[in-house]
Design a protein around this motif. Sequence first.
Motif, PDB file in Angstrom:
ATOM      1  N   ALA A 168     -56.965 -33.780  27.884  1.00  0.00           N
ATOM      2  CA  ALA A 168     -57.065 -33.858  26.425  1.00  0.00           C
ATOM      3  C   ALA A 168     -55.964 -34.765  25.869  1.00  0.00           C
ATOM      4  O   ALA A 168     -56.211 -35.620  25.010  1.00  0.00           O
ATOM      5  CB  ALA A 168     -56.970 -32.460  25.809  1.00  0.00           C
ATOM      6  N   THR A 169     -54.738 -34.587  26.376  1.00  0.00           N
ATOM      7  CA  THR A 169     -53.633 -35.417  25.908  1.00  0.00           C
ATOM      8  C   THR A 169     -53.870 -36.882  26.252  1.00  0.00           C
ATOM      9  O   THR A 169     -53.561 -37.777  25.453  1.00  0.00           O
ATOM     10  CB  THR A 169     -52.311 -34.919  26.521  1.00  0.00           C
ATOM     11  OG1 THR A 169     -52.106 -33.564  26.103  1.00  0.00           O
ATOM     12  CG2 THR A 169     -51.132 -35.763  26.076  1.00  0.00           C
ATOM     13  N   LEU A 189     -56.484 -38.316  23.828  1.00  0.00           N
ATOM     14  CA  LEU A 189     -55.941 -38.497  22.474  1.00  0.00           C
ATOM     15  C   LEU A 189     -54.840 -39.564  22.434  1.00  0.00           C
ATOM     16  O   LEU A 189     -54.756 -40.331  21.469  1.00  0.00           O
ATOM     17  CB  LEU A 189     -55.433 -37.156  21.939  1.00  0.00           C
ATOM     18  CG  LEU A 189     -56.540 -36.135  21.648  1.00  0.00           C
ATOM     19  CD1 LEU A 189     -55.942 -34.778  21.280  1.00  0.00           C
ATOM     20  CD2 LEU A 189     -57.458 -36.633  20.530  1.00  0.00           C
ATOM     21  N   ALA A 243     -55.622 -47.121  17.865  1.00  0.00           N
ATOM     22  CA  ALA A 243     -55.360 -47.269  16.425  1.00  0.00           C
ATOM     23  C   ALA A 243     -54.047 -48.010  16.189  1.00  0.00           C
ATOM     24  O   ALA A 243     -53.941 -48.864  15.300  1.00  0.00           O
ATOM     25  CB  ALA A 243     -55.324 -45.889  15.763  1.00  0.00           C
ATOM     26  N   LEU A 252     -43.784 -42.191  14.773  1.00  0.00           N
ATOM     27  CA  LEU A 252     -44.822 -41.149  14.693  1.00  0.00           C
ATOM     28  C   LEU A 252     -44.183 -39.762  14.721  1.00  0.00           C
ATOM     29  O   LEU A 252     -43.030 -39.618  15.120  1.00  0.00           O
ATOM     30  CB  LEU A 252     -45.792 -41.297  15.868  1.00  0.00           C
ATOM     31  CG  LEU A 252     -46.550 -42.625  15.937  1.00  0.00           C
ATOM     32  CD1 LEU A 252     -47.315 -42.740  17.241  1.00  0.00           C
ATOM     33  CD2 LEU A 252     -47.485 -42.773  14.746  1.00  0.00           C
ATOM     34  N   PRO A 253     -44.942 -38.726  14.326  1.00  0.00           N
ATOM     35  CA  PRO A 253     -44.378 -37.369  14.375  1.00  0.00           C
ATOM     36  C   PRO A 253     -44.008 -36.995  15.814  1.00  0.00           C
ATOM     37  O   PRO A 253     -44.738 -37.333  16.744  1.00  0.00           O
ATOM     38  CB  PRO A 253     -45.539 -36.481  13.883  1.00  0.00           C
ATOM     39  CG  PRO A 253     -46.498 -37.390  13.209  1.00  0.00           C
ATOM     40  CD  PRO A 253     -46.325 -38.748  13.810  1.00  0.00           C
ATOM     41  N   PRO A 254     -42.865 -36.325  16.011  1.00  0.00           N
ATOM     42  CA  PRO A 254     -42.441 -35.955  17.360  1.00  0.00           C
ATOM     43  C   PRO A 254     -43.395 -34.948  17.994  1.00  0.00           C
ATOM     44  O   PRO A 254     -44.078 -34.202  17.296  1.00  0.00           O
ATOM     45  CB  PRO A 254     -41.061 -35.337  17.148  1.00  0.00           C
ATOM     46  CG  PRO A 254     -41.019 -34.927  15.721  1.00  0.00           C
ATOM     47  CD  PRO A 254     -41.932 -35.855  14.982  1.00  0.00           C
ATOM     48  N   ASP A 302     -56.580 -42.800  22.372  1.00  0.00           N
ATOM     49  CA  ASP A 302     -57.167 -43.031  21.041  1.00  0.00           C
ATOM     50  C   ASP A 302     -56.097 -43.469  20.035  1.00  0.00           C
ATOM     51  O   ASP A 302     -56.322 -44.373  19.226  1.00  0.00           O
ATOM     52  CB  ASP A 302     -57.841 -41.754  20.534  1.00  0.00           C
ATOM     53  CG  ASP A 302     -59.116 -41.429  21.313  1.00  0.00           C
ATOM     54  OD1 ASP A 302     -59.632 -42.315  22.024  1.00  0.00           O
ATOM     55  OD2 ASP A 302     -59.589 -40.290  21.198  1.00  0.00           O
ATOM     56  N   ALA A 303     -54.949 -42.809  20.086  1.00  0.00           N
ATOM     57  CA  ALA A 303     -53.882 -43.136  19.131  1.00  0.00           C
ATOM     58  C   ALA A 303     -53.298 -44.520  19.414  1.00  0.00           C
ATOM     59  O   ALA A 303     -52.924 -45.248  18.479  1.00  0.00           O
ATOM     60  CB  ALA A 303     -52.794 -42.066  19.173  1.00  0.00           C
ATOM     61  N   MET A 333     -47.724 -41.195  24.477  1.00  0.00           N
ATOM     62  CA  MET A 333     -47.938 -42.599  24.096  1.00  0.00           C
ATOM     63  C   MET A 333     -46.793 -43.473  24.608  1.00  0.00           C
ATOM     64  O   MET A 333     -47.018 -44.583  25.103  1.00  0.00           O
ATOM     65  CB  MET A 333     -48.049 -42.726  22.571  1.00  0.00           C
ATOM     66  CG  MET A 333     -49.328 -42.106  22.001  1.00  0.00           C
ATOM     67  SD  MET A 333     -49.293 -42.002  20.181  1.00  0.00           S
ATOM     68  CE  MET A 333     -49.533 -43.731  19.723  1.00  0.00           C
ATOM     69  N   GLU A 338     -45.775 -33.879  21.908  1.00  0.00           N
ATOM     70  CA  GLU A 338     -46.360 -34.307  23.176  1.00  0.00           C
ATOM     71  C   GLU A 338     -47.168 -35.591  23.042  1.00  0.00           C
ATOM     72  O   GLU A 338     -47.149 -36.444  23.933  1.00  0.00           O
ATOM     73  CB  GLU A 338     -47.256 -33.164  23.703  1.00  0.00           C
ATOM     74  CG  GLU A 338     -47.833 -33.422  25.072  1.00  0.00           C
ATOM     75  CD  GLU A 338     -48.595 -32.199  25.591  1.00  0.00           C
ATOM     76  OE1 GLU A 338     -48.062 -31.073  25.489  1.00  0.00           O
ATOM     77  OE2 GLU A 338     -49.722 -32.366  26.087  1.00  0.00           O
ATOM     78  N   LEU A 339     -47.893 -35.728  21.904  1.00  0.00           N
ATOM     79  CA  LEU A 339     -48.716 -36.928  21.720  1.00  0.00           C
ATOM     80  C   LEU A 339     -47.848 -38.186  21.733  1.00  0.00           C
ATOM     81  O   LEU A 339     -48.141 -39.152  22.435  1.00  0.00           O
ATOM     82  CB  LEU A 339     -49.485 -36.832  20.402  1.00  0.00           C
ATOM     83  CG  LEU A 339     -50.379 -38.024  20.062  1.00  0.00           C
ATOM     84  CD1 LEU A 339     -51.531 -38.153  21.051  1.00  0.00           C
ATOM     85  CD2 LEU A 339     -50.925 -37.906  18.636  1.00  0.00           C
TER      86      LEU A 339
END
Lengths: 287, 287
Positions: B103-104, B107, B114, B23-25, B110-111, B32, B27-28
């Motif tokens: 928020a993080t 999300l 998926a 995945l893109p580097p 959620d990620a 994860m 905080e998200l």
Amino acid sequence: MQARLGAVKAQVQGALDRAIVALPPGELRDAMGYACAGGKRIRAFLVMESARLHGVSDHAALPVAAAVEALHAYSLVHDDLPAMDNDDLRRGLPTLHVKWSEATAILAGDALNALAFGLLADPAVGDAAARLRLVAALARASGGAGMVWGQMLDIAAESAAVPLTLDQIKELQDGKTGALIRFAASSGPLIADADLAPLTAYADALGLAFQIADDILDVTGNEDVTGKRVGKDASAGKATFVSLLGLDGARAEATRLIDAADAALEPYGKDAENLRQLARFVIERDT
Amino acid sequence: MQARLGAVKAQVQGALDRAIVALPPGELRDAMGYACAGGKRIRAFLVMESARLHGVSDHAALPVAAAVEALHAYSLVHDDLPAMDNDDLRRGLPTLHVKWSEATAILAGDALNALAFGLLADPAVGDAAARLRLVAALARASGGAGMVWGQMLDIAAESAAVPLTLDQIKELQDGKTGALIRFAASSGPLIADADLAPLTAYADALGLAFQIADDILDVTGNEDVTGKRVGKDASAGKATFVSLLGLDGARAEATRLIDAADAALEPYGKDAENLRQLARFVIERDT
């Protein structure tokens, strides 16, 4: 195009209602139904038209249209949460966490996310390979390199010291709204295992135009008509297409993108008239 | 069994790390990865053993094991949120919303949701029909009639005037933890298109025993060993298997369930020894 959009709205609402009523009764199911009521159904329309252009019947495409709207609904419910955008109004009604609670909103969003993938597994859609292509594409489009990635950039932008540049806003929007619009527009060729390029190019232009139109509506729109709070971006000091390009510049860019969307549809000839009209509708809407 | 569990832990951590690093580097992605580090990996072990019993290779089962752990990780991240259980400690470390933000955490959950469905689409797992059976089963198990349904009952129970009855707690747990354990244990027969009954019966007993053991640990456990807050249920006045059956009664019920789990494995004979040992491990663990 408006007649077809009206028919798609009714069909997709029926499909969502049937899927949700099959769940155990209670607050969770009620909240899921509330989240899935109404909306412009632009993503569902993209699915149905993309399917039609590839010889896929409405009957086969409908669970996919319902899936993309369920996923879109979950993203709005989570996006509206106090820890995210903290919105209290959506489609003219209280947002889900205002009407019920934050916990219910988190869980209803989670359940809609699962429901979306369940809908893609519906045998009516096509053979297993076709449905699996949709599952893989939706997982990519909605996850940590797609929609959620864009939402994360959006949240980060709110606390950033320096407003985003135009390129950064385009990257953000390409994830936040673009990825799911691209999935919806690609669903026909995904089911039919056909060339994805024309509808991907169309969706890229449409998605960006859609977001520019949203930014314009945030400045020029009327809360009573849009059904959501307006003027939020400017008061938050957020960089938008309007703040970066000006109102006239943003309108010109949206028009240029609609021309690009038109051009991308060339391989489909007159059959793509509904998608051409949708592109114009997207930048002319007032909600 | 411990050697196999150790090997599964390493394999599944590798598979999760590979999926997340793609995945893109940012905080998200970091969040994860944080959510997916550690854990007992009981669900992954169930997948790998269930697969082995049906002639499915470790290589084929691994993406499914990673998927079920990604989904489990998302459920913990959302469950720990202030609006839900409001937990600040998990596996001996700050929970995700404490380390980053709400928020993080929303999300990243959620990620991961998926990502779980994306992992099931991995061609290594089997033919398209097999992968699609997994997708449909995971959507059911994790959604508004499975895991999320159980979480919703759990949240409702916290504000209920009257403590839950034993039957209500069983229904709640059957969704909240049972559904995903059942999916994990069923993944072998799902891939191989074989009889689901024996492993479903095993998982039903195992899942309930697992939850009873959790309730016992909440009373008898040591925070330094369990890595999470203990004594929460009693201080919240929540009905648990221990409050309803007493400590000895809960232990006796867990033992009875482990015997039932054993019996359900009879069709697999000696091949199911690892699953028998897992059942005993589940009620004897101290974390």
